[in-house]
Design a protein around this motif. Structure first.
Motif, short mmCIF file in Angstrom:
data_model
loop_
_atom_site.label_atom_id
_atom_site.label_comp_id
_atom_site.label_asym_id
_atom_site.label_seq_id
_atom_site.Cartn_x
_atom_site.Cartn_y
_atom_site.Cartn_z
N THR A 77 0.85 -1.20 0.00
CA THR A 77 0.00 0.00 0.00
C THR A 77 0.88 1.25 0.00
OG1 THR A 77 -0.17 -0.08 2.42
CG2 THR A 77 -1.95 -1.11 1.16
N GLY B 50 -2.53 0.25 -4.62
CA GLY B 50 -2.92 -0.60 -3.49
C GLY B 50 -4.12 -0.04 -2.76
N VAL C 237 -7.72 -1.92 -2.06
CA VAL C 237 -8.26 -2.03 -0.71
C VAL C 237 -9.68 -1.47 -0.64
CG1 VAL C 237 -8.05 -1.08 1.63
CG2 VAL C 237 -6.03 -2.02 0.48
N THR D 220 -3.70 -5.77 4.74
CA THR D 220 -2.58 -5.22 3.97
C THR D 220 -1.27 -5.69 4.55
OG1 THR D 220 -2.51 -3.18 5.28
CG2 THR D 220 -3.89 -3.17 3.29
N ASP E 186 2.86 -4.82 4.29
CA ASP E 186 3.95 -3.95 3.84
C ASP E 186 5.19 -4.27 4.66
OD1 ASP E 186 2.83 -1.89 1.86
OD2 ASP E 186 1.37 -1.79 3.48
N GLY F 63 -1.86 3.29 3.73
CA GLY F 63 -2.30 2.13 4.50
C GLY F 63 -3.31 2.43 5.59
N VAL G 262 -9.30 -1.14 5.73
CA VAL G 262 -8.29 -2.11 6.15
C VAL G 262 -8.68 -2.67 7.52
CG1 VAL G 262 -5.87 -2.45 6.78
CG2 VAL G 262 -6.45 -0.96 4.86
N ARG H 194 -3.66 -4.71 9.48
CA ARG H 194 -2.51 -4.05 8.86
C ARG H 194 -1.23 -4.70 9.37
NH1 ARG H 194 -1.56 2.43 9.38
NH2 ARG H 194 -0.05 2.69 7.68
#
Length: 390
Positions: free
Chosen positions: A12, A17, A21, A33, A35, A42, A47, A50
């Motif tokens: 993201t 991204g 989402v 997500t 990362d 993000g 979301v 995370r």
């Protein structure tokens, strides 16, 4: 939640991204997500989880384990979403291990990589008579002589993997005016570990740059498609779209669909093409096998490609529009469109009047959404700080 399977979105750090989402979350999908560090995009309200994990390239084995460990804890297999070329390569490199625990439409290991690569793509386009710009790899024998004789100057140097190239040089391509400049750039790329090739320039304005976005199901049927053309891009002339328009170009279907049918493709894809201003010939420039800049535009047009991908992966029926008329819908990435406008005007390619004439107040934004303002505010704050710092 509406669906038992979760969606795991890789990356993201860019608005692509974020679009994936949002358009999964709006449809009732539990979105996760992943990362390797915190990113501006993000913070979407869509979301649900995370996760920060190992780097997909620098710690590849650890990242595979991280994803598998997460999947093992779920009641149903999650659906894995790539939002950048390097994530596609990661999935290809670890295809067998990840397929045991994750779902995604493609079952042909190595196919996505071959379609992404400009040189291996030729084995599919040539038999079909699909025109592509001539290219010469940087390690080919007699490179400089061949460029002079076969491509001519000016030409461009392009990367096989765009993201590390852009991160390194802040440019999508190098414009090459003569042999001395070509030697300089090729040697620099070799020192920096960048894998590049030299390509002939297809001449024409930005509006001759098209994209064909489509979703093909397991029966090789094109479920949904649309076409667009660029208006502006950054860097100008050879960059990513900053301002574009949904625009129907009939010829693109007959160029692109035979390619995907011939390889038994399944899933979402985007083809980038350009019409030569002198001959009128349309050349296939690039194939993207991951989600793209125009994802939010697609979804605005009721072509929800993330949800098609999700439903296809879990075996649910899905559908989408086949857009064969002009809807006068525009898309904009304002952060890079402003410097693009300045440069177009500075170089005399646009006048201020041209910019005003093309401007539309109703546009699809790459980043801002009234139902999900958090990422827009966070990115705006980052952009102001970044500009001030520079």
């Amino acid at each position: 939640m509406k669906y038992k399977n979760k969606a795991v979105v890789l990356g993201t750090n860019y608005y692509i991204g974020l679009s994936v989402v949002r358009n999964l979350g709006r449809a009732g999908v539990h979105v996760v997500t992943v990362d390797y560090e915190d990113h501006n995009y993000g913070v979407s309200k869509y979301v649900k989880e995370r996760l920060i994990g190992p780097h997909y390239k620098n710690q590849e084995k650890e990242f595979v384990k991280f994803l598998i460990d997460y999947a093992k804890k779920q009641d149903e297999k999650p659906v894995l979403f790539p939002t950048a070329d390097l994530y596609v390569e990661f999935m290809e490199d670890n295809f067998d291990e990840l397929k045991e625990y994750y779902l995604w439409p493609n079952d042909k290991k190595g196919l996505y990589r071959e379609l992404m690569d400009k040189q291996s793509l030729l084995k599919y386009t040539k038999p079909l008579g699909i025109k592509t710009p001539e290219i010469i790899g940087m390690d080919e024998e007699n490179l400089y002589q061949r460029v002079t004789e076969e491509l001519g100057y000016p030409c461009i140097v392009k990367p096989k993997d765009s993201m590390p190239f852009v991160n390194k040089y802040r440019s999508k391509v190098f414009m090459i005016k003569d042999e001395n400049m070509l030697k300089e750039k090729i040697e620099m790329c070799k020192r920096d570990g960048q894998d590049v090739f030299v390509q002939r320039i297809i001449k024409g304005p930005e509006t001759n740059c098209y994209s064909f976005d489509m979703y093909m199901n397991k029966d090789k049927e094109v479920v949904s498609y649309m076409t667009t053309h660029k208006i502006r891009q950054w860097p100008i002339n050879f960059g990513a779209s900053t301002y574009a328009k949904q625009y129907y170009v009939k010829e693109l279907y007959d160029i692109c669909v035979p390619l995907f049918k011939s390889v038994g493709y399944r899933g979402f894809a985007e083809v980038e093409l350009k019409r030569d201003e002198k001959t009128g010939t349309i050349y296939l420039v690039e194939v993207n096998v991951r989600f793209v800049n125009f994802t939010e535009l697609q979804c605005h047009m009721k072509m929800n490609t993330p949800m098609m991908y999700f439903k296809d992966s879990i075996g649910r029926p899905f559908s989408g529009p086949k857009i064969t008329e002009n809807k006068d819908v525009y898309w904009k990435y304002k952060y890079e469109d402003l410097p693009a406008i300045r440069q177009y005007v500075k170089t005399g390619q646009y006048s201020v009047l041209d910019v005003i004439k093309d401007y539309r107040f109703k546009k699809v934004s790459s980043t801002w959404a009234w139902d999900d303002p958090g990422p827009g505010f966070k990115f705006f704050n980052w952009a102001i700080f970044h500009r001030f710092k520079r």
